[in-house]
Design an enzyme around this catalytic site. Structure first.
Site, PDB file in Angstrom:
ATOM      1  N   SER A  25     123.015 -12.578  57.401  1.00  0.00           N
ATOM      2  CA  SER A  25     123.464 -14.159  58.369  1.00  0.00           C
ATOM      3  C   SER A  25     124.841 -13.417  58.520  1.00  0.00           C
ATOM      4  O   SER A  25     125.227 -14.383  57.350  1.00  0.00           O
ATOM      5  CB  SER A  25     123.806 -15.570  58.498  1.00  0.00           C
ATOM      6  OG  SER A  25     121.667 -14.863  58.749  1.00  0.00           O
ATOM      7  N   HIS A  55     122.118 -11.272  63.773  1.00  0.00           N
ATOM      8  CA  HIS A  55     121.999  -9.811  63.254  1.00  0.00           C
ATOM      9  C   HIS A  55     121.678  -8.706  63.624  1.00  0.00           C
ATOM     10  O   HIS A  55     120.296  -8.185  64.486  1.00  0.00           O
ATOM     11  CB  HIS A  55     120.211 -10.090  62.971  1.00  0.00           C
ATOM     12  CG  HIS A  55     119.928 -11.576  61.871  1.00  0.00           C
ATOM     13  ND1 HIS A  55     120.204 -11.738  60.786  1.00  0.00           N
ATOM     14  CD2 HIS A  55     119.674 -13.140  62.581  1.00  0.00           C
ATOM     15  CE1 HIS A  55     119.581 -12.692  60.367  1.00  0.00           C
ATOM     16  NE2 HIS A  55     119.815 -13.797  61.224  1.00  0.00           N
ATOM     17  N   HIS A  77     113.577 -10.474  59.480  1.00  0.00           N
ATOM     18  CA  HIS A  77     112.982 -11.721  59.541  1.00  0.00           C
ATOM     19  C   HIS A  77     111.500 -11.610  59.581  1.00  0.00           C
ATOM     20  O   HIS A  77     111.364 -11.278  60.312  1.00  0.00           O
ATOM     21  CB  HIS A  77     113.995 -13.246  59.219  1.00  0.00           C
ATOM     22  CG  HIS A  77     114.923 -13.161  58.698  1.00  0.00           C
ATOM     23  ND1 HIS A  77     116.072 -12.791  60.359  1.00  0.00           N
ATOM     24  CD2 HIS A  77     116.333 -13.253  58.577  1.00  0.00           C
ATOM     25  CE1 HIS A  77     117.226 -12.384  59.366  1.00  0.00           C
ATOM     26  NE2 HIS A  77     116.989 -13.180  57.675  1.00  0.00           N
ATOM     27  N   TYR A  79     110.033 -14.215  59.861  1.00  0.00           N
ATOM     28  CA  TYR A  79     109.919 -15.778  61.017  1.00  0.00           C
ATOM     29  C   TYR A  79     109.663 -15.152  62.146  1.00  0.00           C
ATOM     30  O   TYR A  79     109.486 -15.636  63.769  1.00  0.00           O
ATOM     31  CB  TYR A  79     110.434 -16.694  61.052  1.00  0.00           C
ATOM     32  CG  TYR A  79     112.326 -16.293  61.187  1.00  0.00           C
ATOM     33  CD1 TYR A  79     111.968 -15.473  61.799  1.00  0.00           C
ATOM     34  CD2 TYR A  79     113.121 -16.709  59.430  1.00  0.00           C
ATOM     35  CE1 TYR A  79     114.128 -15.865  62.345  1.00  0.00           C
ATOM     36  CE2 TYR A  79     113.844 -16.201  60.140  1.00  0.00           C
ATOM     37  CZ  TYR A  79     115.132 -16.326  61.248  1.00  0.00           C
ATOM     38  OH  TYR A  79     116.498 -15.721  61.233  1.00  0.00           O
ATOM     39  N   GLU A  80     109.946 -14.032  61.863  1.00  0.00           N
ATOM     40  CA  GLU A  80     110.528 -13.330  63.536  1.00  0.00           C
ATOM     41  C   GLU A  80     109.147 -12.522  64.462  1.00  0.00           C
ATOM     42  O   GLU A  80     109.140 -12.282  65.784  1.00  0.00           O
ATOM     43  CB  GLU A  80     111.273 -12.072  63.821  1.00  0.00           C
ATOM     44  CG  GLU A  80     113.011 -12.691  63.877  1.00  0.00           C
ATOM     45  CD  GLU A  80     113.968 -11.634  62.914  1.00  0.00           C
ATOM     46  OE1 GLU A  80     113.796  -9.989  64.593  1.00  0.00           O
ATOM     47  OE2 GLU A  80     114.433 -11.260  62.614  1.00  0.00           O
ATOM     48  N   ALA A 107     122.526 -15.945  53.365  1.00  0.00           N
ATOM     49  CA  ALA A 107     123.252 -17.257  53.264  1.00  0.00           C
ATOM     50  C   ALA A 107     121.671 -18.360  53.602  1.00  0.00           C
ATOM     51  O   ALA A 107     120.274 -18.140  53.178  1.00  0.00           O
ATOM     52  CB  ALA A 107     123.280 -17.876  55.219  1.00  0.00           C
ATOM     53  N   MET A 205     115.833 -17.765  54.312  1.00  0.00           N
ATOM     54  CA  MET A 205     114.571 -16.881  54.709  1.00  0.00           C
ATOM     55  C   MET A 205     114.517 -16.174  55.122  1.00  0.00           C
ATOM     56  O   MET A 205     113.771 -15.169  55.683  1.00  0.00           O
ATOM     57  CB  MET A 205     114.484 -17.620  56.219  1.00  0.00           C
ATOM     58  CG  MET A 205     114.502 -19.409  56.489  1.00  0.00           C
ATOM     59  SD  MET A 205     114.434 -19.970  57.805  1.00  0.00           S
ATOM     60  CE  MET A 205     115.075 -21.125  58.478  1.00  0.00           C
ATOM     61  N   SER A 206     115.444 -15.305  53.535  1.00  0.00           N
ATOM     62  CA  SER A 206     114.984 -13.966  53.761  1.00  0.00           C
ATOM     63  C   SER A 206     115.125 -13.304  52.181  1.00  0.00           C
ATOM     64  O   SER A 206     115.143 -14.588  51.346  1.00  0.00           O
ATOM     65  CB  SER A 206     116.608 -13.652  54.423  1.00  0.00           C
ATOM     66  OG  SER A 206     117.028 -13.787  53.237  1.00  0.00           O
ATOM     67  N   ASN A 229     126.048 -24.698  54.020  1.00  0.00           N
ATOM     68  CA  ASN A 229     125.279 -25.967  54.228  1.00  0.00           C
ATOM     69  C   ASN A 229     124.155 -26.936  52.688  1.00  0.00           C
ATOM     70  O   ASN A 229     123.924 -26.056  52.316  1.00  0.00           O
ATOM     71  CB  ASN A 229     123.961 -25.763  54.819  1.00  0.00           C
ATOM     72  CG  ASN A 229     122.655 -25.387  55.306  1.00  0.00           C
ATOM     73  OD1 ASN A 229     123.023 -23.907  55.083  1.00  0.00           O
ATOM     74  ND2 ASN A 229     122.010 -25.931  55.160  1.00  0.00           N
ATOM     75  N   HIS A 241     122.520 -23.908  63.313  1.00  0.00           N
ATOM     76  CA  HIS A 241     122.283 -22.039  62.965  1.00  0.00           C
ATOM     77  C   HIS A 241     124.194 -21.348  63.015  1.00  0.00           C
ATOM     78  O   HIS A 241     124.337 -21.242  61.805  1.00  0.00           O
ATOM     79  CB  HIS A 241     121.141 -21.056  63.410  1.00  0.00           C
ATOM     80  CG  HIS A 241     122.118 -20.294  63.366  1.00  0.00           C
ATOM     81  ND1 HIS A 241     121.253 -19.301  62.415  1.00  0.00           N
ATOM     82  CD2 HIS A 241     121.341 -18.688  64.598  1.00  0.00           C
ATOM     83  CE1 HIS A 241     121.454 -17.851  62.436  1.00  0.00           C
ATOM     84  NE2 HIS A 241     121.979 -17.600  63.995  1.00  0.00           N
TER      85      HIS A 241
HETATM   86  N1  HPA Z   1     117.594 -23.435  55.139  1.00  0.00           N
HETATM   87  C1  HPA Z   1     117.087 -22.480  55.229  1.00  0.00           C
HETATM   88  N2  HPA Z   1     118.112 -21.034  55.261  1.00  0.00           N
HETATM   89  C2  HPA Z   1     118.685 -21.374  55.704  1.00  0.00           C
HETATM   90  C3  HPA Z   1     119.228 -22.728  55.339  1.00  0.00           C
HETATM   91  C4  HPA Z   1     118.895 -23.388  55.287  1.00  0.00           C
HETATM   92  O1  HPA Z   1     119.442 -25.012  54.483  1.00  0.00           O
HETATM   93  N3  HPA Z   1     120.837 -22.611  55.435  1.00  0.00           N
HETATM   94  C5  HPA Z   1     120.812 -21.367  54.909  1.00  0.00           C
HETATM   95  N4  HPA Z   1     119.661 -20.418  55.999  1.00  0.00           N
END
Ligand code: HPA
Length: 266
Positions: A25, A55, A77, A79-80, A107, A205-206, A229, A241
């Site tokens: 990302s 992406h 990913h 989730y896609e 990320a 998530m990856s 974050n 996002h």
């Molecule tokens: N949670 C899940 N995936 C993420 C996050 C998060 O806080 N930040 C960046 N990817």
């Protein structure tokens, strides 16, 4: 296997580097290549095509710091909606063209107290909470064993090198356990408290499927996560996002410097 062979044949036309770097990302531009030859995912037979903004989905081979490398910009990913076997298809194709070392970037949300947005963190281990494993189904014995070991999934030697290189650049590289969750919704504060109790430092998530497939195929792995974050419930602000992409981009030049300095050491 046949699909992988077709993909590998096309990729091999770009070159046969031994190091591959997956840029996640907002990170796709961090490692410029000289004399690059690139293909979009849709031009490689069998490759799944990413669906998320930010992406792009491109594979390039070229020179970084005097070394031939393959760079994957963007990723698939779970989730896609793709199966995990599709998610790891690119990594397996890289194994087929002779890639020996895989660098994965992502990320993540910071869970543990010592982590803050903007931190670059060496992944030292992972927790798979995706609810599935990319190796499920008949084993591809040509790639690796039925029951691959995951004890040192994130190569200790490569981690030591990364730390040394970061120190030389005056950069702080923390270390942590990455937990992969399915997404695409961000976690609830209760989930984050549970993940912390399980031993996770970052959440994302990856990455975990790719690392499992890479280890299955005998590749050495180095993982670097950019904390974008505070995970849910740690900060009062809602997650977005846009914030993830913005923070990642603010750390892109440091990550690029680190990767450029690291590549000749891999
Ligand atoms: N949670 C899940 N995936 C993420 C996050 C998060 O806080 N930040 C960046 N990817």
């Amino acid at each position: 296997m046949e699909r992988l062979e077709r993909a590998a044949a096309r990729l091999a036309e770009l070159g046969r580097p031994e190091v591959a770097v997956i840029l996640g990302s907002g990170l796709s531009q961090v490692l410029p290549l000289e004399g690059e030859r690139a293909l979009s995912f849709s031009e490689i037979p069998g490759f799944p095509v990413p669906t998320v903004a930010g992406h792009a989905g491109q594979v390039a081979v070229g020179e970084a710091s005097g070394c031939q490398v393959l760079v994957q910009r963007g990723r698939i990913h779970y989730y896609e909606g793709y199966d995990l076997a599709e998610v790891v298809f690119p990594v397996r194709a890289y194994a087929m063209i002779g890639i020996k070392t895989l660098v994965v970037t992502n990320a993540s949300g910071g869970i543990s107290e010592g982590l803050h947005p903007g931190d670059l963190v060496l992944i030292c281990d992972h927790i798979n909470m995706l609810g599935g494993n990319p190796l499920r189904g008949p084993n591809l014995t040509r790639l690796g064993p039925r029951f691959p070991d995951m004890t040192a999934a994130y190569d200790p030697g490569l981690r030591a090198k990364a730390k040394e290189v970061a120190r030389g650049l005056g950069m702080v590289l923390k270390e942590g356990v990455y937990l992969a969750t399915l997404g695409p919704s961000y976690e609830t504060p209760a989930e984050i408290r549970a993940f912390r109790a399980l031993g996770a430092d970052m959440v994302g998530m990856s990455t975990v499927p790719e690392v499992i497939a890479a280890r299955h195929a005998g590749l050495r792995v180095l993982g670097i996560s950019c904390v974008t974050n505070y995970a849910a419930g740690i900060a009062t602000r809602p997650l977005s996002h846009e914030e993830v992409v913005k923070t990642t981009q603010s750390r892109a030049s440091d990550l690029g410097r680190l990767l450029s300095a690291l590549i000749p050491q891999l």
